[in-house]
Design a protein around this motif. Structure first.
Motif, short mmCIF file in Angstrom:
data_model
loop_
_atom_site.label_atom_id
_atom_site.label_comp_id
_atom_site.label_asym_id
_atom_site.label_seq_id
_atom_site.Cartn_x
_atom_site.Cartn_y
_atom_site.Cartn_z
N VAL A 19 53.58 35.76 37.00
CA VAL A 19 53.71 37.02 36.83
C VAL A 19 52.87 37.71 37.27
CG1 VAL A 19 53.75 38.61 34.72
CG2 VAL A 19 54.82 36.24 34.57
N ASN A 20 53.27 38.97 38.01
CA ASN A 20 52.55 39.64 38.89
C ASN A 20 51.89 38.86 39.98
OD1 ASN A 20 53.26 42.20 37.53
ND2 ASN A 20 51.30 42.83 36.76
N GLY A 21 52.32 38.03 40.36
CA GLY A 21 51.72 37.30 41.46
C GLY A 21 51.47 37.95 42.84
N SER B 60 41.74 32.19 45.19
CA SER B 60 42.33 32.45 43.52
C SER B 60 41.51 33.27 42.71
CB SER B 60 41.98 30.61 42.99
OG SER B 60 42.44 30.68 41.62
N GLN B 61 40.18 33.41 42.86
CA GLN B 61 39.43 34.12 42.00
C GLN B 61 39.71 35.67 42.34
OE1 GLN B 61 35.57 32.98 43.05
NE2 GLN B 61 35.65 31.48 41.44
N ALA B 62 40.47 36.09 43.55
CA ALA B 62 40.75 37.13 43.96
C ALA B 62 42.36 37.70 43.54
CB ALA B 62 40.62 37.20 45.68
N GLY B 63 42.90 36.66 42.94
CA GLY B 63 44.27 37.17 42.26
C GLY B 63 45.26 36.60 43.34
N ILE B 64 44.92 36.05 44.30
CA ILE B 64 46.09 35.54 45.35
C ILE B 64 46.77 34.28 44.52
CG2 ILE B 64 46.81 34.37 47.81
CD1 ILE B 64 45.97 37.20 47.76
N THR B 65 47.88 34.30 44.61
CA THR B 65 48.62 33.06 43.66
C THR B 65 49.52 32.17 44.75
OG1 THR B 65 50.64 34.72 43.16
CG2 THR B 65 48.76 34.45 41.37
N ALA B 66 49.71 32.61 45.90
CA ALA B 66 50.28 31.74 46.69
C ALA B 66 50.03 32.05 48.30
CB ALA B 66 52.05 31.99 46.70
N ILE C 81 44.77 44.12 43.30
CA ILE C 81 45.21 43.10 42.76
C ILE C 81 44.71 42.96 41.28
CG2 ILE C 81 45.23 40.52 42.83
CD1 ILE C 81 45.08 40.54 45.58
N ALA C 82 43.31 43.38 40.84
CA ALA C 82 42.88 43.10 39.61
C ALA C 82 43.56 44.14 38.73
CB ALA C 82 41.14 43.02 39.74
#
Length: 605
Positions: free
Chosen positions: A47-49, A80-86, A404-405
């Motif tokens: 979600v929101n990736g 990952s901590q920055a919100g990158i999901t792929a 991203i956050a």
């Protein structure tokens, strides 16, 4: 893709603007009241990736962390901590030599394992380093998509006489691999034509898979030896087998399909059905059409099996960049394939081709780039893709991370365009939020002076702050949600209700969910599917629904990997070969996947 050999796109940007812009807008009376935008379900696998393209053209062969694979693996935690999901990886297999970027494919089964073309490693490293990098990314809950180049091969092992006409390099026997993984070899009969030195001319001995379409902007021949897929089932089966092999070998979560407009479209569909299938894995295709009508036609021809990069939107950003303050920002209203078909759109600002100096698709967003990123990262539609070079080498990482956050904490709820507020310099857009997230108001200003806009927001009697940090202070709306909001010159602002960006939704690994539903209401030719709110469950697009097995009839079964800790909604549906759909009754089913595995035992409502 190696677009430097491709002809220039023939569709005009003016046509794309007509299709994507103001023709769809509706003016709403009142001081800055919004024009409603139909809600869309994100097609991101989280979600929101947010996806990252994890490379650019001619990345260095050595980095402080080692090879490029080691470089990506070393960044798993921070991504990952920055919100990158792929992360989208470059072509991982052996090209024409040690420096080939992967698009000049020689051997798709050599992932940096065999001594071929003068090297064991690819440009990016060895197979062991690649698998370690993927393991590191997966360990941080980051999915991995591989770049699948299926149009051509280059740098054959030997010449042969094609059709009694041409001495050409079309013999691929892979002596260095010696039949490991596959004994399939490629010869002139597997191809329709080849392009080779000294003048890079084309030698053709079979009809191309298709004739040009889209006003000549799509055509068969692109590069190297062109693989024949139409009327060549052995090539089709081999490429499907390779797709399944590399998926297992690298534990892939999805695919980026290269240059699909150059390949026979029924083959693309067949490959996606056989390899991606009902696995829940993601797929996005590079169908480089500047014209929105051509994008929509291609989406229809592939039946929703694959997402598409939003090429028309990139060229709008490029126009904004080239205008450098003189472009009309109202062109961003209802823009691109993202607005036309958000569930299948991957939005991006730049990529390896648009950033490649001297390449045929060189069209960088050099100016006002953060305005473009603010646009794609706050929008309700589309799956945004961040470019590695923007994040790490062009100095935009901190700003992108902040956006991203904001996306993860506030990018929820109904969207609105402010067509009666927007002008040549300022574009405004909002998300209303939902029960758990407070929403946002975005302003983009390409003008040389700061601006202020009176806007009726979804936030009534609320205090808002600019979560980007570009504006200080607090703005308080009245009982109708109205206030005047500032935005700096050549800058952007994302105003959020106070406290709205403190608790991003959880991200993490996956849960293998076993779906078992009892349903006996089918006849021959009908099957039961599961369809839901994330891309793993088809993103409410019936074309992407996940087919269940009827082997234990009347129990229909299937196991799907879903993102742990993220609530999903779904229904069971019945569908036949003609596409007729019956939904089960009752409200949407809702649950939150937890743990490594989970089982649902349901009865059709």
């Amino acid at each position: 893709m190696t677009h430097f050999l491709r002809g220039a796109a023939r569709a005009s940007l003016a046509a794309a603007l007509l299709l994507t812009g103001c023709a769809k807008e509706t003016l709403t009376p009142g001081a800055g009241a919004p024009t409603a935008v139909a809600p869309a379900t994100s097609n991101a696998t989280v979600v929101n990736g947010v996806m990252m393209q994890g490379f650019y053209w001619d990345v260095p062969t050595s980095t402080p962390a080692g090879t490029w694979w080691q470089n990506l693996g070393s960044k798993a935690t921070e991504l990952s901590q920055a919100g990158i999901t792929a992360v989208w990886l470059p072509p991982a297999y052996k090209g024409s030599g040690a420096l080939d970027v992967g698009y000049g494919v020689y051997d798709r089964y050599d992932l940096g394992e065999f001594n071929q073309k003068g090297t064991v490693a690819t440009r990016y490293g060895t197979i062991g380093q690649l698998q370690s990098a993927i393991g590191a990314l997966h360990g941080q809950g980051v999915q991995v998509y591989e770049d699948m180049v299926m149009n051509h091969f280059t740098s054959a092992d030997a010449q042969e006489l094609a059709n009694g006409q041409y001495n050409v390099y079309t013999s691929f026997t892979y002596p260095g691999r010696n039949n490991t993984y596959s004994n399939y070899q490629w010869h002139w009969g597997n191809f329709t034509a080849t392009q080779q030195a000294p003048n890079n001319g084309w030698y053709q001995w079979k009809a191309y898979d298709f004739q040009p379409y889209a006003n000549g902007d799509a055509y068969d021949n692109l590069l190297g030896s062109e693989i024949q897929y139409n009327n060549n089932p052995s090539n089709v089966n081999e490429t499907i087998g390779w797709g399944n092999w590399i998926t297992t070998k690298l534990s892939l979560d999805g695919y980026r399909l290269d240059a699909t407009k150059h390949m026979y479209t029924p083959f693309v569909n067949q490959w996606l059905d056989a390899v991606k299938g009902t696995s829940g894995r993601f797929a996005v295709s590079e169908a480089w059409f500047r014209n929105l009508g051509d994008m929509n036609n291609y989406a229809a021809s592939t039946g929703g099996r694959t997402s598409l990069f939003d090429v028309p939107l990139h060229y709008l950003f490029n126009d904004m960049s080239n205008g450098n303050g003189n472009w009309d920002m109202r062109g961003l209203q209802f823009a691109g394939f993202t607005e036309a078909n958000g569930a299948l759109s991957v939005s991006f600002v730049d990529n390896h081709d648009t950033d490649q100096t001297g390449g045929a698709l060189f069209s960088p967003v050099s100016n006002l780039k953060m305005l473009a990123y603010a646009y794609i990262l706050t929008r309700d539609k589309g799956y945004p893709c961040v470019f590695y070079r923007d994040y790490y080498e062009y100095g935009l990482g901190a700003q992108i991370k902040k956006l991203i956050a904001i996306r993860k904490a506030n990018g929820y709820g109904a969207a609105a365009e402010y067509t009666s507020v927007n002008d040549a310099n300022v574009y405004a857009y909002s998300r209303a939020g939902d029960a758990s997230h407070k929403g946002l108001l975005e302003l983009l200003n390409d003008g040389g002076s700061a601006a202020s806009k009176g806007i009726t927001t979804p936030f009534k009697s609320a205090s808002l702050t600019d979560a980007t940090g570009n504006n200080a202070g607090t703005i308080t709306t009245d009982a109708n949600g109205y206030a005047v909001f500032p935005v700096g010159a050549r800058s952007y602002a994302v105003w959020v209700p106070t406290g709205g960006t403190t608790t991003p939704p959880p991200t993490g690994g996956t849960t293998a969910v076993a779906f078992n539903v009892n349903y006996s209401g089918t006849v021959s030719g009908q099957d039961v599917y599961v369809l839901g709110s994330t891309a793993q469950l088809g993103a409410w697009n019936t074309a992407n629904a996940i087919k269940l097995s009827g082997a234990a009839y009347p129990i229909w079964k299937g196991t799907i990997n879903l993102t742990s800790g993220t609530s999903v909604s779904f229904k069971y549906i019945r569908k036949d070969a003609a596409g007729n759909v019956l939904y089960e009754g009752g409200a949407d089913r809702t649950f939150t996947p937890t743990g490594t595995s989970q089982t649902r035992n349901d009865t059709w409502q």
